[in-house]
Enzyme design. Sequence first.
Site, PDB file in Angstrom:
ATOM      1  N   SER A  49       0.871  -1.269   0.019  1.00 45.80           N
ATOM      2  CA  SER A  49      -0.251  -0.182   0.041  1.00 45.80           C
ATOM      3  C   SER A  49       0.863   0.976   0.090  1.00 45.80           C
ATOM      4  O   SER A  49       2.391   1.067   0.073  1.00 45.80           O
ATOM      5  CB  SER A  49      -0.902   0.038   1.341  1.00 45.80           C
ATOM      6  N   ASP A  81      -0.755  -1.269  -4.258  1.00 49.31           N
ATOM      7  CA  ASP A  81      -1.963  -1.739  -3.734  1.00 49.31           C
ATOM      8  C   ASP A  81      -2.886  -0.350  -3.207  1.00 49.31           C
ATOM      9  O   ASP A  81      -2.227   0.501  -2.441  1.00 49.31           O
ATOM     10  CB  ASP A  81      -1.809  -2.822  -2.739  1.00 49.31           C
ATOM     11  N   HIS A  82      -3.686  -0.054  -3.608  1.00 48.43           N
ATOM     12  CA  HIS A  82      -4.828   0.967  -3.224  1.00 48.43           C
ATOM     13  C   HIS A  82      -3.970   2.440  -3.330  1.00 48.43           C
ATOM     14  O   HIS A  82      -3.946   2.977  -2.529  1.00 48.43           O
ATOM     15  CB  HIS A  82      -5.464   0.857  -1.584  1.00 48.43           C
ATOM     16  N   ASP A 103      -7.261   3.198  -6.388  1.00 48.25           N
ATOM     17  CA  ASP A 103      -8.440   2.952  -5.727  1.00 48.25           C
ATOM     18  C   ASP A 103      -9.139   4.435  -5.432  1.00 48.25           C
ATOM     19  O   ASP A 103      -8.694   5.144  -4.411  1.00 48.25           O
ATOM     20  CB  ASP A 103      -8.127   2.460  -4.537  1.00 48.25           C
ATOM     21  N   HIS A 181     -11.439  -5.774   4.115  1.00 47.54           N
ATOM     22  CA  HIS A 181     -10.228  -5.951   4.599  1.00 47.54           C
ATOM     23  C   HIS A 181     -10.164  -6.529   5.959  1.00 47.54           C
ATOM     24  O   HIS A 181     -10.852  -5.903   6.808  1.00 47.54           O
ATOM     25  CB  HIS A 181      -9.323  -4.803   4.673  1.00 47.54           C
ATOM     26  N   ASN A 231      -5.866 -11.051  -2.776  1.00 49.90           N
ATOM     27  CA  ASN A 231      -4.965 -10.244  -2.052  1.00 49.90           C
ATOM     28  C   ASN A 231      -4.950 -10.868  -0.668  1.00 49.90           C
ATOM     29  O   ASN A 231      -6.140 -10.801   0.046  1.00 49.90           O
ATOM     30  CB  ASN A 231      -5.369  -8.815  -1.887  1.00 49.90           C
ATOM     31  N   VAL A 232      -3.696 -11.046  -0.014  1.00 48.79           N
ATOM     32  CA  VAL A 232      -3.816 -11.224   1.475  1.00 48.79           C
ATOM     33  C   VAL A 232      -2.711 -10.478   2.162  1.00 48.79           C
ATOM     34  O   VAL A 232      -1.656 -10.163   1.705  1.00 48.79           O
ATOM     35  CB  VAL A 232      -3.365 -12.815   1.475  1.00 48.79           C
ATOM     36  N   ASN A 233      -3.166  -9.795   3.199  1.00 49.46           N
ATOM     37  CA  ASN A 233      -2.501  -8.996   4.009  1.00 49.46           C
ATOM     38  C   ASN A 233      -2.267  -9.443   5.669  1.00 49.46           C
ATOM     39  O   ASN A 233      -1.293  -9.811   6.244  1.00 49.46           O
ATOM     40  CB  ASN A 233      -2.591  -7.483   3.988  1.00 49.46           C
ATOM     41  N   THR A 234      -3.738  -9.427   6.069  1.00 51.16           N
ATOM     42  CA  THR A 234      -3.771  -9.644   7.519  1.00 51.16           C
ATOM     43  C   THR A 234      -3.313 -10.917   8.074  1.00 51.16           C
ATOM     44  O   THR A 234      -2.609 -11.041   9.175  1.00 51.16           O
ATOM     45  CB  THR A 234      -5.300  -9.557   8.039  1.00 51.16           C
TER      46      THR A 234
HETATM   47  P1  13P Z   1      -6.483  -8.656   4.080  1.00 47.52           P
HETATM   48  O1  13P Z   1      -5.945  -7.918   4.898  1.00 47.52           O
HETATM   49  O2  13P Z   1      -8.254  -9.081   4.497  1.00 47.52           O
HETATM   50  O3  13P Z   1      -6.065  -9.956   3.688  1.00 47.52           O
HETATM   51  O4  13P Z   1      -6.675  -8.102   2.725  1.00 47.52           O
HETATM   52  C1  13P Z   1      -5.746  -7.515   2.020  1.00 47.52           C
HETATM   53  C2  13P Z   1      -6.173  -6.626   0.787  1.00 47.52           C
HETATM   54  O5  13P Z   1      -7.062  -6.612   0.193  1.00 47.52           O
HETATM   55  C3  13P Z   1      -4.791  -5.757   0.216  1.00 47.52           C
HETATM   56  O6  13P Z   1      -5.575  -4.874  -0.821  1.00 47.52           O
END
Ligand code: 13P
Length: 287
Positions: A49, A81-82, A103, A181, A231-234
Amino acid sequence: MIVTAKDLLTKAKEGKYAVGAFNTSSLEITKGILQAAYELKTPVIIETSEGEANFEGYQVFVDTVRDIAEELAIDVAINLDHGKSLESVKYAIDSGYSAVHIDCSKMDLAANTDLTKQVVEVAHAHKVSVEGELGYIGGSSEVHEGEQPKQEIIFTDPKEAGEYIKATGIDIFAGSYGNVHGIYKNEPKLDIERIKKISDVSGIPLSLHGGSGIPEGQIKDAIGAGICKINVNTEIRKAYREALDKALRGKNAEIVPYKYLPEAINAVKEVVKKKITLFSNGHIFTE
Ligand code: 13P
């Protein structure tokens, strides 16, 4: 090799699988993500991001990914991202990102379309692919105490999505179809029919944001309906933090980073490997 997200996702759409787009904000997370792709012999999208890139440094991040991708001989797309403005998108492109997500989903359709078009013009001139978004995806990439925010009112309208995609010339589309998210107390419930309708009208690869915490069955259904990028972050942030806590527990005297950080890298790698395997949907990647 550094490739665009479009390069990877055009093949994913044909092959009916999805490519993981994993967020990073540190060298350890970057290493975990790229090592996972290397071990599974798959391509990968790595992304930041604006906040993550500001912390890492846009150029430092790109140079690091380029070097590691070359060393491991894997195909990697580097995605913003975004991205929220034309300025930040331009900055990312100048730093060497090969893909950008603009975004402006909080704007009305006309303003969103206008800014997205400007981004497409700049990005395509640099051979950088563009992901656009319509229908607001809420939440934040953290573990939340409460329930997932209700979003039905801002779910993407398939007809509007078709018009937006045609008017802007984007390569990848991100919509709101029950995805948020972050991880919440309750499970998300994706609107698979909506994804299918958007896929039918758009003809381009669809992106699913908020990939953490979505049950495997729904991920498979979403891929079947046209999702090609997830997309995966958390889940990565959580694994990293928990592994670091564990590595440091009872070792107050340990001050050598390269003795405790490998556990955090490994935890990220394992999460990413699990996701890549699920998203690949049985597809075997060849040269
Ligand atoms: P999560 O944090 O839910 O995995 O989403 C990540 C995301 O969509 C980044 O743009």
